[in-house]
Design a protein around this motif. Structure first.
Motif, PDB file in Angstrom:
ATOM      1  N   PHE A 115     -17.527  -1.613  -3.231  1.00 46.42           N
ATOM      2  CA  PHE A 115     -16.714  -0.615  -3.911  1.00 46.42           C
ATOM      3  C   PHE A 115     -16.292   0.644  -3.633  1.00 46.42           C
ATOM      4  CE2 PHE A 115     -18.218  -3.462  -7.689  1.00 46.42           C
ATOM      5  CZ  PHE A 115     -17.264  -4.239  -7.982  1.00 46.42           C
ATOM      6  N   PRO A 116     -15.245   1.266  -3.847  1.00 47.67           N
ATOM      7  CA  PRO A 116     -14.075   0.709  -4.762  1.00 47.67           C
ATOM      8  C   PRO A 116     -13.098  -0.005  -4.235  1.00 47.67           C
ATOM      9  CG  PRO A 116     -13.850   2.961  -4.277  1.00 47.67           C
ATOM     10  CD  PRO A 116     -14.902   2.607  -3.449  1.00 47.67           C
ATOM     11  N   ASP A 117     -12.871   0.244  -2.784  1.00 50.35           N
ATOM     12  CA  ASP A 117     -11.775  -0.475  -2.152  1.00 50.35           C
ATOM     13  C   ASP A 117     -11.988  -1.773  -1.494  1.00 50.35           C
ATOM     14  OD1 ASP A 117     -10.482   2.119  -2.605  1.00 50.35           O
ATOM     15  OD2 ASP A 117     -11.319   2.862  -0.496  1.00 50.35           O
ATOM     16  N   GLY A 118     -13.092  -2.397  -1.894  1.00 52.58           N
ATOM     17  CA  GLY A 118     -13.427  -4.085  -1.371  1.00 52.58           C
ATOM     18  C   GLY A 118     -13.715  -4.016   0.001  1.00 52.58           C
ATOM     19  N   SER A 119     -14.287  -2.969   0.487  1.00 52.02           N
ATOM     20  CA  SER A 119     -14.642  -3.219   2.120  1.00 52.02           C
ATOM     21  C   SER A 119     -15.638  -4.208   2.340  1.00 52.02           C
ATOM     22  CB  SER A 119     -15.257  -1.811   2.678  1.00 52.02           C
ATOM     23  OG  SER A 119     -14.157  -0.790   2.135  1.00 52.02           O
ATOM     24  N   PHE A 120     -15.245  -5.152   3.318  1.00 56.32           N
ATOM     25  CA  PHE A 120     -16.045  -6.259   3.496  1.00 56.32           C
ATOM     26  C   PHE A 120     -17.199  -5.706   4.312  1.00 56.32           C
ATOM     27  CE2 PHE A 120     -17.569  -9.299   6.609  1.00 56.32           C
ATOM     28  CZ  PHE A 120     -17.764 -10.307   6.035  1.00 56.32           C
ATOM     29  N   ILE A 121     -18.569  -6.267   3.739  1.00 55.56           N
ATOM     30  CA  ILE A 121     -19.870  -5.972   4.247  1.00 55.56           C
ATOM     31  C   ILE A 121     -20.424  -7.178   5.214  1.00 55.56           C
ATOM     32  CG2 ILE A 121     -22.390  -5.737   3.693  1.00 55.56           C
ATOM     33  CD1 ILE A 121     -21.352  -4.392   0.794  1.00 55.56           C
ATOM     34  N   GLN A 122     -20.495  -8.217   4.714  1.00 55.44           N
ATOM     35  CA  GLN A 122     -21.212  -9.311   5.405  1.00 55.44           C
ATOM     36  C   GLN A 122     -20.841 -10.656   4.779  1.00 55.44           C
ATOM     37  OE1 GLN A 122     -25.536  -9.110   5.760  1.00 55.44           O
ATOM     38  NE2 GLN A 122     -25.839  -8.737   3.735  1.00 55.44           N
ATOM     39  N   ARG A 129      -5.353  -2.964  -8.111  1.00 58.94           N
ATOM     40  CA  ARG A 129      -5.578  -1.853  -7.214  1.00 58.94           C
ATOM     41  C   ARG A 129      -5.611  -2.537  -5.664  1.00 58.94           C
ATOM     42  NH1 ARG A 129      -8.986   2.546  -9.009  1.00 58.94           N
ATOM     43  NH2 ARG A 129      -9.858   2.212  -7.042  1.00 58.94           N
ATOM     44  N   VAL A 130      -6.375  -3.526  -5.613  1.00 65.65           N
ATOM     45  CA  VAL A 130      -6.748  -4.161  -4.218  1.00 65.65           C
ATOM     46  C   VAL A 130      -6.670  -5.503  -4.496  1.00 65.65           C
ATOM     47  CG1 VAL A 130      -8.393  -4.352  -2.238  1.00 65.65           C
ATOM     48  CG2 VAL A 130      -8.208  -2.089  -3.674  1.00 65.65           C
ATOM     49  N   THR A 131      -6.281  -6.299  -3.478  1.00 63.93           N
ATOM     50  CA  THR A 131      -6.351  -7.753  -3.015  1.00 63.93           C
ATOM     51  C   THR A 131      -6.862  -8.016  -2.021  1.00 63.93           C
ATOM     52  OG1 THR A 131      -4.224  -7.955  -4.560  1.00 63.93           O
ATOM     53  CG2 THR A 131      -4.862  -9.802  -3.314  1.00 63.93           C
ATOM     54  N   LEU A 132      -7.936  -8.937  -2.148  1.00 65.82           N
ATOM     55  CA  LEU A 132      -8.964  -9.375  -0.979  1.00 65.82           C
ATOM     56  C   LEU A 132      -8.472 -10.595  -0.604  1.00 65.82           C
ATOM     57  CD1 LEU A 132     -12.185  -7.831  -2.164  1.00 65.82           C
ATOM     58  CD2 LEU A 132     -10.639  -6.760  -1.058  1.00 65.82           C
ATOM     59  N   THR A 133      -8.118 -10.946   0.545  1.00 59.96           N
ATOM     60  CA  THR A 133      -7.628 -12.247   0.989  1.00 59.96           C
ATOM     61  C   THR A 133      -8.393 -12.943   2.106  1.00 59.96           C
ATOM     62  OG1 THR A 133      -6.227 -11.373   2.645  1.00 59.96           O
ATOM     63  CG2 THR A 133      -5.175 -11.769   0.211  1.00 59.96           C
ATOM     64  N   THR A 187     -21.916  -2.571  -5.085  1.00 60.78           N
ATOM     65  CA  THR A 187     -21.285  -3.633  -4.448  1.00 60.78           C
ATOM     66  C   THR A 187     -21.219  -4.854  -5.317  1.00 60.78           C
ATOM     67  OG1 THR A 187     -23.756  -4.193  -3.566  1.00 60.78           O
ATOM     68  CG2 THR A 187     -22.457  -2.700  -2.159  1.00 60.78           C
ATOM     69  N   PHE A 188     -20.612  -6.006  -4.616  1.00 58.18           N
ATOM     70  CA  PHE A 188     -20.396  -7.199  -5.399  1.00 58.18           C
ATOM     71  C   PHE A 188     -20.330  -8.353  -4.398  1.00 58.18           C
ATOM     72  CE2 PHE A 188     -15.909  -6.253  -4.662  1.00 58.18           C
ATOM     73  CZ  PHE A 188     -15.387  -7.438  -4.420  1.00 58.18           C
ATOM     74  N   ALA A 189     -20.644  -9.548  -4.832  1.00 59.00           N
ATOM     75  CA  ALA A 189     -20.495 -10.756  -3.938  1.00 59.00           C
ATOM     76  C   ALA A 189     -19.554 -11.789  -4.583  1.00 59.00           C
ATOM     77  CB  ALA A 189     -21.956 -11.507  -3.772  1.00 59.00           C
ATOM     78  N   SER A 190     -18.980 -12.661  -3.841  1.00 58.27           N
ATOM     79  CA  SER A 190     -18.143 -13.715  -4.290  1.00 58.27           C
ATOM     80  C   SER A 190     -18.527 -14.770  -3.765  1.00 58.27           C
ATOM     81  CB  SER A 190     -16.639 -13.257  -3.971  1.00 58.27           C
ATOM     82  OG  SER A 190     -16.483 -13.223  -2.447  1.00 58.27           O
ATOM     83  N   LEU A 207      -8.983  -6.705  -7.563  1.00 58.46           N
ATOM     84  CA  LEU A 207      -9.601  -5.377  -8.502  1.00 58.46           C
ATOM     85  C   LEU A 207      -8.769  -4.762  -9.235  1.00 58.46           C
ATOM     86  CD1 LEU A 207     -11.788  -3.836  -5.250  1.00 58.46           C
ATOM     87  CD2 LEU A 207     -12.262  -5.843  -6.690  1.00 58.46           C
ATOM     88  N   TRP A 208      -8.680  -4.659 -10.588  1.00 57.85           N
ATOM     89  CA  TRP A 208      -7.757  -4.145 -11.531  1.00 57.85           C
ATOM     90  C   TRP A 208      -8.114  -2.773 -11.931  1.00 57.85           C
ATOM     91  CZ3 TRP A 208      -3.732  -7.490 -12.334  1.00 57.85           C
ATOM     92  CH2 TRP A 208      -4.136  -8.821 -11.916  1.00 57.85           C
ATOM     93  N   ASP A 209      -7.109  -2.248 -12.125  1.00 56.95           N
ATOM     94  CA  ASP A 209      -6.985  -1.019 -12.718  1.00 56.95           C
ATOM     95  C   ASP A 209      -6.889  -1.243 -14.311  1.00 56.95           C
ATOM     96  OD1 ASP A 209      -6.557   1.700 -14.173  1.00 56.95           O
ATOM     97  OD2 ASP A 209      -5.233   2.468 -12.607  1.00 56.95           O
TER      98      ASP A 209
END
Length: 498
Positions: free
Chosen positions: A400-407, A365-369, A386-389, A356-358
């Motif tokens: 959003f905005p911190d990329g918290s995991f949902i499911q 901003r955040v890197t999700l691994t 929200t978003f999905a990958s 996630l970029w500024d």
């Protein structure tokens, strides 16, 4: 004057070396400290008292002791009568050799411990609350002495199916045991089924990308035959073909702010097409390898592209200047998405990470691994924050905005090449094996699965479908899918609600 060094014999030097070697290696510092039995017993006793003190000893009524008989009572554990009840008729016994706390979760201290016997009303209420099986289990308590019995021992009372046990001490009521409520899956929203509506042929290569015009009048496709074709959305007829790329077209998008069409391809080129004159008016140079995807910012004239050179670039649409080069990924960047809210840019890469970029600073901003394999698709929900990958391991939802995991959305066991979602909460995933799965966004329930419809004739040289993308157009769905027939024609599939 130079001081003379005292000389020693070889015999003395050898023994000095042996002594130093012995002093160095005689002590095994890595050897664990031997376990002290007394310390271990005290540690376990303190741990049991702190963690299981409220439920370690259950109260036992006097009637239960009479039912068991004197022989069984003598063989059972010793029941201690506390000084508070001496000289009086004992109406109630508390099993065990230690005081009990007033309720669950309360530490057993000198101020909280209870030693006086419960009243007659408490004994009666306890008898009503305890089922017969619970009463029998309650008689099996901890042994007398200074040691606790480990909670995992075979003679530990097993909990039964009850809602709660209530103990009255004075004028207060405390819940001794409360059975946990079994987790329930939220009920998914019902969505109408989808079906194949029309097959459109025309490209001579793999259809790698698709985009719908904001007015839902036409849509555009890019193919491995190096052409861009514009089709009428209602009739499915070909309206226009654009040529200019010298390699596979990997991404197309139509601007909502101007009559421009943007395209990118494996020839490292990013082009801006003027749809009034149907020709290229701008080129964006800078990528060092194939450009895999692009997206337009919804509120400002900014174009974002991602490439196999492990970077994403931000371009000023008017001046063609490279505003930022987003570097940080260690492998090819496969997908990029933009939004008006922060973070404004999201990228997915073959290095298994999502960033996630500024936009202003041009930094991560955040890197999700969380993913374990390449991330080839990212989609943003049109209404939720929200978003999905998508990845071969599974589909993940984030907040959003911190990329918290949902499911996790598991079950599509293939390489996920594309994702799309509409405003009704229908998420569609397309894979390289020709399958499409439709999911309920809120609950992650997979309510429909679609399989590639194979052509009637095949030859021995034909391969399985390896690419599939989905694009949303209001309440309609478009999908493009790699599909070989004898003429080498690839098919475009058009879906809609029943």
């Amino acid at each position: 004057m130079v001081e003379e060094v005292q000389k020693h014999s070889v015999h003395t030097l050898v023994f000095r070396s042996l002594k130093r070697t012995h002093d160095m290696f005689v002590a095994d510092n890595g050897k664990p400290v031997p376990l002290d039995e007394e310390s271990h017993k005290r540690k376990m006793a303190i741990k049991l008292r702190n963690e299981y003190g409220p439920v370690l000893h259950m109260p036992t009524s006097k009637e239960n002791l009479k039912e068991k008989g004197p022989q069984n009572a003598s063989d059972s554990y010793v029941h201690k009568q506390y000084p508070a009840s001496q000289g009086q008729e004992v109406e109630y016994f508390v099993a065990g050799t230690h005081p009990y706390p007033p309720g669950p979760g309360v530490a057993l201290t000198a101020d909280t411990k209870i030693q006086r016997m419960p009243s007659e009303s408490a004994a009666q209420s306890l008898a009503v609350a305890l089922p017969s099986q619970t009463k029998a289990d309650a008689n099996r308590t901890a042994p007398s002495g200074s040691e606790y019995r480990h909670p995992g021992a075979s003679d530990r009372p097993q909990p039964t199916a009850m809602n709660s046990i209530v103990m009255e001490t004075g004028n207060t009521k405390n819940s001794a045991l409360m059975a946990k409520k079994a987790p329930t899956m939220p009920k998914p929203q019902w969505h109408p089924p989808w079906k194949l509506y029309r097959v459109i042929s025309g490209h001579l290569g793999w259809v790698r990308c698709i985009a719908v015009e904001p007015g839902n009048q036409w849509f555009v496709t890019g193919s491995a035959d190096r052409t861009i074709k514009i089709w009428d959305l209602a009739s499915g007829k070909l309206k226009l073909s654009l040529t200019g790329h010298i390699s596979t077209v990997r991404g197309v998008i139509v601007s909502t702010r101007s009559p421009y069409l943007f395209s990118c391809g494996e020839d490292k080129q990013v082009k801006c097409w003027d749809l009034e004159y149907n020709k290229v008016i701008r080129h964006y140079h800078g990528h060092l390898s194939a450009v895999y995807g692009l997206d337009l910012h919804p509120t400002i004239d900014v174009l974002v592209t991602c490439s196999r050179d492990s970077t994403a670039r931000i371009w000023d649409v008017r001046t063609k200047a490279s505003v930022h080069t987003l570097s940080g990924h260690t492998n090819a960047v496969a997908t990029v998405r933009c939004q008006a809210a922060e973070p404004q840019i999201i990228t997915g890469s073959h290095d298994t990470t999502i960033r996630l970029w500024d936009l202003v600073a041009g930094k991560t901003r955040v890197t999700l691994t969380n993913h374990k394999k390449s991330v080839r698709a990212v989609v943003l929900h049109p209404r939720h924050y929200t978003f999905a990958s998508g990845s071969p391991d599974n589909i993940k939802q984030w907040k959003f905005p911190d990329g918290s995991f949902i499911q996790n959305l598991s079950g599509h066991n293939a390489i996920i090449n594309t994702l799309t979602v509409n405003s009704d909460g229908v998420l569609v995933s397309g894979a390289d094996n020709g399958t499409m799965h439709l999911w309920d966004w809120r609950t992650g329930y997979n309510f429909q699965r679609l399989k590639l419809i194979k052509p009637l004739k095949y030859t021995e040289r034909m391969t399985q479908p390896q690419k599939k993308l989905i694009q949303s157009a209001g309440n309609q769905k478009l999908s493009r899918e790699r599909d070989f027939n004898e003429c080498g024609i690839f098919s475009l599939f058009f879906f809609f609600f029943n």
